[in-house]
Motif scaffolding. Structure first.
Motif, PDB file in Angstrom:
ATOM      1  N   THR A  64      -3.702 -49.367  39.806  1.00 45.95           N
ATOM      2  CA  THR A  64      -2.697 -49.441  38.749  1.00 45.95           C
ATOM      3  C   THR A  64      -2.970 -48.500  37.577  1.00 45.95           C
ATOM      4  N   ASP A  65      -4.202 -48.117  37.374  1.00 51.79           N
ATOM      5  CA  ASP A  65      -4.498 -47.177  36.290  1.00 51.79           C
ATOM      6  C   ASP A  65      -3.979 -45.782  36.614  1.00 51.79           C
ATOM      7  N   ALA A  66      -3.903 -45.459  37.891  1.00 50.29           N
ATOM      8  CA  ALA A  66      -3.489 -44.117  38.306  1.00 50.29           C
ATOM      9  C   ALA A  66      -2.052 -44.057  38.802  1.00 50.29           C
ATOM     10  N   HIS A  67      -1.527 -45.183  39.280  1.00 50.25           N
ATOM     11  CA  HIS A  67      -0.220 -45.175  39.940  1.00 50.25           C
ATOM     12  C   HIS A  67       0.702 -46.230  39.334  1.00 50.25           C
ATOM     13  N   GLN A  68       1.682 -45.757  38.629  1.00 52.00           N
ATOM     14  CA  GLN A  68       2.603 -46.592  37.860  1.00 52.00           C
ATOM     15  C   GLN A  68       3.332 -47.644  38.692  1.00 52.00           C
ATOM     16  N   TYR A  69       3.720 -47.300  39.926  1.00 52.44           N
ATOM     17  CA  TYR A  69       4.533 -48.215  40.735  1.00 52.44           C
ATOM     18  C   TYR A  69       3.757 -48.890  41.856  1.00 52.44           C
ATOM     19  N   ALA A  70       2.457 -48.725  41.885  1.00 49.43           N
ATOM     20  CA  ALA A  70       1.650 -49.280  42.974  1.00 49.43           C
ATOM     21  C   ALA A  70       1.744 -50.806  43.041  1.00 49.43           C
ATOM     22  N   MET A  71       1.658 -51.470  41.919  1.00 46.11           N
ATOM     23  CA  MET A  71       1.716 -52.931  41.915  1.00 46.11           C
ATOM     24  C   MET A  71       3.111 -53.424  42.258  1.00 46.11           C
ATOM     25  N   ALA A  72       4.137 -52.782  41.719  1.00 41.05           N
ATOM     26  CA  ALA A  72       5.513 -53.185  42.038  1.00 41.05           C
ATOM     27  C   ALA A  72       5.777 -53.024  43.532  1.00 41.05           C
ATOM     28  N   ASN A 101      10.082 -45.553  42.830  1.00 42.43           N
ATOM     29  CA  ASN A 101      10.395 -46.085  41.499  1.00 42.43           C
ATOM     30  C   ASN A 101      11.006 -47.476  41.671  1.00 42.43           C
ATOM     31  N   GLU A 102      11.255 -48.157  40.575  1.00 37.64           N
ATOM     32  CA  GLU A 102      11.771 -49.536  40.620  1.00 37.64           C
ATOM     33  C   GLU A 102      13.147 -49.610  41.295  1.00 37.64           C
ATOM     34  N   GLU A 103      14.027 -48.653  41.000  1.00 38.52           N
ATOM     35  CA  GLU A 103      15.368 -48.662  41.592  1.00 38.52           C
ATOM     36  C   GLU A 103      15.312 -48.498  43.108  1.00 38.52           C
ATOM     37  N   MET A 104      14.420 -47.620  43.564  1.00 43.37           N
ATOM     38  CA  MET A 104      14.266 -47.415  44.996  1.00 43.37           C
ATOM     39  C   MET A 104      13.837 -48.728  45.663  1.00 43.37           C
ATOM     40  N   LEU A 105      12.891 -49.416  45.067  1.00 44.06           N
ATOM     41  CA  LEU A 105      12.413 -50.677  45.630  1.00 44.06           C
ATOM     42  C   LEU A 105      13.540 -51.711  45.708  1.00 44.06           C
ATOM     43  N   THR A 110      18.051 -54.443  49.454  1.00 43.44           N
ATOM     44  CA  THR A 110      19.413 -54.473  49.988  1.00 43.44           C
ATOM     45  C   THR A 110      19.466 -53.847  51.380  1.00 43.44           C
ATOM     46  N   ALA A 111      18.799 -52.704  51.543  1.00 38.31           N
ATOM     47  CA  ALA A 111      18.829 -51.996  52.831  1.00 38.31           C
ATOM     48  C   ALA A 111      18.269 -52.853  53.971  1.00 38.31           C
ATOM     49  N   LEU A 112      17.269 -53.656  53.650  1.00 37.59           N
ATOM     50  CA  LEU A 112      16.661 -54.520  54.668  1.00 37.59           C
ATOM     51  C   LEU A 112      17.371 -55.868  54.785  1.00 37.59           C
ATOM     52  N   GLN A 113      18.447 -56.024  54.028  1.00 35.31           N
ATOM     53  CA  GLN A 113      19.255 -57.240  54.038  1.00 35.31           C
ATOM     54  C   GLN A 113      18.426 -58.482  53.720  1.00 35.31           C
ATOM     55  N   LEU A 114      17.571 -58.332  52.717  1.00 33.46           N
ATOM     56  CA  LEU A 114      16.759 -59.456  52.269  1.00 33.46           C
ATOM     57  C   LEU A 114      17.558 -60.300  51.274  1.00 33.46           C
ATOM     58  N   ASP A 115      17.172 -61.540  51.139  1.00 34.10           N
ATOM     59  CA  ASP A 115      17.788 -62.440  50.175  1.00 34.10           C
ATOM     60  C   ASP A 115      17.318 -62.024  48.783  1.00 34.10           C
ATOM     61  N   VAL A 116      18.205 -61.405  48.024  1.00 34.79           N
ATOM     62  CA  VAL A 116      17.859 -60.855  46.710  1.00 34.79           C
ATOM     63  C   VAL A 116      17.367 -61.946  45.769  1.00 34.79           C
TER      64      VAL A 116
END
Length: 172
Positions: A64-72, A101-105, A110-116
């Motif tokens: 997490t110190d090096a990668h902003q979106y790793a934990m998300a 990024n967060e939007e991609m995640l 949605t793409a995997l048709q998961l229960d949002v």
């Protein structure tokens, strides 16, 4: 040589049969790490070509110190896993790592048709964070100090050199 301190268990994400595999390959990875991104297609090819001989386990080691979106990314992959789609999310994230990024995640949910609603609820509970933290702590206890780190049959694999040939040597 370092050994895997936390044995593979029911909370792990596994491809293949741990009980019959000649090689149990455990990766500690970070979804935003470029080296993990490079290793991803090599691992995928290896476990597909040697499916009868290899079991693959992925554990989270977000830097997490090096990668902003790793934990998300780790959190959303674990949440997808609660709906039976861990590997699909894992593969989508790594296949598109360069635009993480967060939007991609959110789009992948949605793409995997998961229960949002379930995803949104799951990512706010401590269960997923506890799982990721347990993976991370197990990695530290096992001598992981960077990603990707691989263990082959419970021994830290020091011979991985970033090539597919290094994987082939495991089955030679």
């Amino acid at each position: 040589m370092s050994i895997l301190r936390i044995p593979v268990g029911p909370n792990d994400h596994v491809i293949g049969d741990i009980d019959t595999a000649k090689i149990v390959l455990v990766e500690y990875g970070d979804y935003q790490c470029p080296y993990c991104g490079h290793a991803f297609p090599l691992v995928k090819r290896f476990i597909e070509e040697y499916a009868d001989d290899v079991a693959f386990v992925f554990r989270n080691f977000p830097l997490t110190d090096a990668h902003q979106y790793a934990m998300a990314a780790a959190t959303i992959a674990e949440a997808a896993g609660k709906q039976g789609k861990f590997w699909e999310m894992h593969d989508l994230i790594y296949s598109n790592q360069n635009i993480l990024n967060e939007e991609m995640l959110k789009g992948y949910v949605t793409a995997l048709q998961l229960d949002v609603n379930k995803i949104e609820n799951d990512i706010t509970t401590s269960d997923l964070q506890d799982k990721i933290e347990a993976d991370f702590e197990g990695g530290v206890r096992s001598g992981v100090n960077g990603t990707p780190s691989f263990f082959v049959n419970n021994q830290k694999w020091e011979d991985y050199d970033g090539t597919y040939d290094s994987f082939i040597e495991l089955v030679s």
